[in-house]
Design a protein around this motif. Structure first.
Motif, mmCIF file in Angstrom:
data_model
loop_
_atom_site.group_PDB
_atom_site.id
_atom_site.type_symbol
_atom_site.label_atom_id
_atom_site.label_comp_id
_atom_site.label_asym_id
_atom_site.label_seq_id
_atom_site.Cartn_x
_atom_site.Cartn_y
_atom_site.Cartn_z
ATOM 1 N N ARG A 260 0.836 -1.206 0.000
ATOM 2 C CA ARG A 260 0.000 0.000 0.000
ATOM 3 C C ARG A 260 0.867 1.250 0.000
ATOM 4 O O ARG A 260 0.681 2.160 -0.832
ATOM 5 C CB ARG A 260 -0.923 -0.014 1.233
ATOM 6 N N ASP A 261 1.855 1.302 0.881
ATOM 7 C CA ASP A 261 2.689 2.506 1.011
ATOM 8 C C ASP A 261 3.516 2.737 -0.265
ATOM 9 O O ASP A 261 3.630 3.871 -0.741
ATOM 10 C CB ASP A 261 3.611 2.389 2.235
ATOM 11 N N LYS A 262 4.041 1.655 -0.840
ATOM 12 C CA LYS A 262 4.830 1.801 -2.075
ATOM 13 C C LYS A 262 3.944 2.288 -3.209
ATOM 14 O O LYS A 262 4.336 3.165 -3.991
ATOM 15 C CB LYS A 262 5.488 0.460 -2.450
ATOM 16 N N ALA A 263 2.730 1.754 -3.280
ATOM 17 C CA ALA A 263 1.804 2.160 -4.354
ATOM 18 C C ALA A 263 1.432 3.635 -4.202
ATOM 19 O O ALA A 263 1.394 4.378 -5.195
ATOM 20 C CB ALA A 263 0.555 1.285 -4.318
ATOM 21 N N ARG A 264 1.206 4.072 -2.983
ATOM 22 C CA ARG A 264 0.873 5.492 -2.768
ATOM 23 C C ARG A 264 2.043 6.376 -3.200
ATOM 24 O O ARG A 264 1.858 7.414 -3.855
ATOM 25 C CB ARG A 264 0.540 5.745 -1.290
ATOM 26 N N ALA A 265 3.255 5.920 -2.895
ATOM 27 C CA ALA A 265 4.435 6.725 -3.246
ATOM 28 C C ALA A 265 4.589 6.794 -4.765
ATOM 29 O O ALA A 265 4.805 7.867 -5.342
ATOM 30 C CB ALA A 265 5.677 6.107 -2.608
ATOM 31 N N ALA A 267 2.234 6.391 -7.013
ATOM 32 C CA ALA A 267 1.098 7.146 -7.582
ATOM 33 C C ALA A 267 1.324 8.646 -7.425
ATOM 34 O O ALA A 267 0.959 9.437 -8.297
ATOM 35 C CB ALA A 267 -0.194 6.732 -6.891
ATOM 36 N N ALA A 268 1.988 9.020 -6.331
ATOM 37 C CA ALA A 268 2.184 10.461 -6.038
ATOM 38 C C ALA A 268 3.426 11.011 -6.736
ATOM 39 O O ALA A 268 3.636 12.223 -6.792
ATOM 40 C CB ALA A 268 2.322 10.657 -4.530
ATOM 41 N N VAL A 275 -1.520 1.986 -9.533
ATOM 42 C CA VAL A 275 -2.346 1.543 -8.394
ATOM 43 C C VAL A 275 -1.961 0.105 -8.070
ATOM 44 O O VAL A 275 -1.478 -0.637 -8.950
ATOM 45 C CB VAL A 275 -3.863 1.592 -8.701
ATOM 46 N N THR A 277 -3.591 -3.235 -5.535
ATOM 47 C CA THR A 277 -4.709 -3.660 -4.675
ATOM 48 C C THR A 277 -4.459 -5.068 -4.166
ATOM 49 O O THR A 277 -4.121 -5.945 -4.970
ATOM 50 C CB THR A 277 -6.003 -3.675 -5.514
#
Ligand code: HGY
Ligand code: MN
Ligand code: MN
Length: 425
Positions: A260-265, A267-268, A275, A277
């Motif tokens: 989750r944290d890697k995906a948020r990074a 994506a940002a 994304v 999931t």
């Protein structure tokens, strides 16, 4: 939604018949598992009931109905010029569990409606036209999506036929059960398809929020799905002290959080759409008084560029084992289930779609798809393009999924006009 040039009485003044299209969609929306709207899973008896309905409507429209080697349902209208080849309109009639009434099946019914409109208008196309319900586009119980479109386009690897599903059935046997002939997939690879179009609900909020009639898809994200098994030790929940446990779930929590944290990074980071999931999660033995011995996860990751996907895969392989080890357990298996590159739709077809959209007075924009589609695999053997229609609140893969009759009719009218342009090329 912007005023599209058809009267609000719900009847378009174009060749396509909005009510006929809508009636078929609602009829198929009723052929679902009784206890879980709206579910019609690939390979299930209910899926075959949906196909029976589609086959009947294909025949009533004068199409020759067949199931190809990969288990795809095809309705074919012979063209006037046998040397012209085939133009295909496709999508899928299977759903996710607890899905909606539009994802996939709207594209199959739209293709059927285009052929009926051709007949109503007395138009005999030069190319043969095929309307295709691609087998198992959604992630199936066999751990694979887009089974039929992979098979038809030479992208179904032989090893995938040995993937197993419920009751240890092989994908090979399941395709056979759907009327396919897996042993003939390679021999019957297609070389006559001159173009592929797919209508699909957007499954996002862009068209609705910008009040646009249709989207013309330029890029479809790459999708990589990874199965991760975390192994610890099943133990008595009461007699095993906290510092002596090997709790697989404790490791899984860290792994899922790390993903989750890697995906948020990513994506940002502003390097493109990304994304991830964790949509499937299996706990063994899943009993309140047993320390979890094993957890199996399936991660679905999507990236607009291969560079972003490679960054994630490098992270997964390098960092996730340490997160599990930090909890005294290990990643006993990390398996790439499928790995498809992002896809650029055909620019020439995209321009035809834009031209036809302007001629129909529709408002449109070119856009990326965060969802995967059968068009990804067709793009490997022929020019392929997609039309998006708005869906309410962007919701999809849920019972609230919705698109208005006139929105679907506008997208279908665009398919009709674009197919005519392709036929005249
Ligand atoms: O998951 C997807 O992107 C598609 O809806 N099968
Ligand atoms: Mn879907
Ligand atoms: Mn779909």
């Amino acid at each position: 939604m912007a005023d599209a040039p058809y009267n609000k009485a719900g009847r378009s003044n174009w060749a396509v018949n909005q009510d006929r299209l809508w009636d078929d969609l609602m009829a198929l929306g009723a052929i679902i598992e009784p206890d879980k709207p709206y579910t019609r899973r690939s390979f299930s008896p209910m899926f075959l009931k949906g196909r029976d309905y589609l086959s009947r409507r294909f025949e009533e429209a004068g199409l020759a109905v067949s199931i190809d080697a990969g288990g795809n349902l095809i309705g074919r209208l012979e063209g006037t010029d046998p040397k012209a080849g085939t133009l295909m309109i496709g999508s899928h009639s299977d759903t996710v569990p607890g899905g909606g009434r539009f994802d996939g099946v709207a594209g199959v019914v739209a293709g059927l409606e285009v052929v009926r409109a051709l007949k109503d208008a007395g138009i005999a196309p030069r190319h043969s036209i095929e309307v295709t319900d691609c087998l198992a586009e959604e992630m199936s119980e066999f751990g694979l999506s887009c089974v039929g479109s992979r098979a038809m386009t030479g992208s179904l690897e032989p090893a995938m036929l040995d993937y197993t599903g419920p009751a240890e059935e092989s994908l090979r046997d399941a395709i056979t059960r759907m009327g396919g002939r897996p042993e003939a997939i390679k021999a019957e690879a297609r070389d006559d398809i001159k173009g592929y179009l797919e209508l699909h609900i957007e499954q996002g909020r862009v068209l609705e929020s910008e009040e646009l009639d249709v989207g013309i898809v330029t890029t479809i994200v790459g999708i990589t799905r990874i199965e991760i098994t975390i192994s610890g030790l099943p133990d008595h929940a009461g007699t095993t002290p906290m510092d002596l446990r090997k709790d697989a779930l404790s490791g899984a929590i860290e792994v899922v959080g790390g993903i989750r944290d890697k995906a948020r990074a990513l994506a940002a980071a502003g390097e493109g759409y990304f994304v991830a999931t964790t949509g499937e999660f299996y706990l063994e033995p899943n009993a309140a008084n047993v320390v979890p011995g094993k957890v199996k996860l399936v991660i679905d990751t999507r990236a607009q560029t291969r560079e972003l996907m490679e960054q994630f895969l490098a992270f997964a392989k390098a960092e996730l084992p340490a997160l599990a080890a930090g909890q005294g357990v290990e990643i006993s298996e990390l398996k790439i289930l499928s790995d498809s590159l992002h896809t650029e739709c055909d620019e020439g077809l995209g321009d035809l779609l834009l031209q036809a959209s302007n001629e129909l007075g529709l408002t449109s924009k070119k856009m990326t798809s965060g969802a995967g589609h059968d068009a990804v695999f067709f793009s490997r053997i022929t020019p392929a393009a997609m039309v998006f229609v708005p869906c309410k609140g962007g919701r999809s893969h849920c019972p609230e999924e919705w698109s208005d009759p006139d929105q679907l009719a506008a997208g279908t009218a665009l398919l009709f006009e674009t197919l005519r342009k392709m036929d005249r090329r």
